[in-house]
Write a protein that holds these residues in place. Structure first.
Motif, short mmCIF file in Angstrom:
data_model
loop_
_atom_site.label_atom_id
_atom_site.label_comp_id
_atom_site.label_asym_id
_atom_site.label_seq_id
_atom_site.Cartn_x
_atom_site.Cartn_y
_atom_site.Cartn_z
N GLU A 15 0.91 -1.53 0.08
CA GLU A 15 -0.33 -0.08 0.20
C GLU A 15 0.72 1.31 -0.07
O GLU A 15 1.84 1.42 0.41
N ARG B 203 1.13 4.23 1.27
CA ARG B 203 0.65 4.45 2.78
C ARG B 203 1.75 4.57 3.26
O ARG B 203 2.65 4.98 4.09
N GLN C 65 -7.72 -2.56 -3.17
CA GLN C 65 -8.80 -1.81 -4.16
C GLN C 65 -7.92 -0.25 -3.90
O GLN C 65 -8.16 0.52 -3.48
N ARG C 66 -6.82 0.33 -2.76
CA ARG C 66 -6.34 0.79 -2.69
C ARG C 66 -5.39 1.30 -3.06
O ARG C 66 -4.42 0.65 -3.79
N HIS D 24 -1.96 7.70 -8.32
CA HIS D 24 -1.73 6.45 -8.28
C HIS D 24 -1.12 5.87 -9.33
O HIS D 24 -2.13 6.58 -10.26
#
Length: 134
Positions: free
Chosen positions: A12, A14, A77-78, A101
């Protein structure tokens, strides 16, 4: 120069928020440990990159394609970032914690002939540069 991408991993986006991106040298410095997960690919992946300059603004595009091992692989789905590893061990970053992204899509080939190969292809499109990981 990217040569023979034989490994693709994702996490991810993040998780790499504190990465330092140096656009002038196309480098990414990632000091924290991120939970990278490998994507099972068959053979080598194909990466195409391009850049354009229009009205004083430089834009980048990267397109990665890889044939997957098996059919049932899903990605979260991130927003994701991808770590690409070449056969020589050098690693590259595709996507960062900041937008835009990468866009991820899967394509499945179901040929009409029984002798042809059925395959699932992973396609990743990004409007950012590919950065060398230091």
């Amino acid at each position: 120069m990217l040569l023979h991408i034989n490994r693709i991993e994702y996490c991810e986006a993040r998780h790499i928020a504190s990465a330092i991106i140096v656009p002038q040298t196309s480098m990414a410095i990632i000091k924290e440990v991120a939970p990278w997960r490998e994507i099972p690919i068959a053979g080598l992946a194909e990466l195409e990159t391009s850049q354009e300059q229009e009205e004083g603004t430089r834009t980048f595009n990267a397109s990665l394609a890889a044939t997957l091992c098996g059919d049932a692989f899903e990605l979260p789905q991130r927003p994701l970032a991808f770590r690409l590893t070449c056969a020589n061990g050098r690693q590259y970053l595709l996507g960062t914690a900041e937008p835009p992204h990468p866009f991820v899509a899967f394509a499945r080939s179901l040929p009409s002939e029984a002798s042809d190969v059925t395959a699932t292809t992973l396609n990743i499109e990004s409007a950012t540069d590919v950065y060398i990981i230091k």
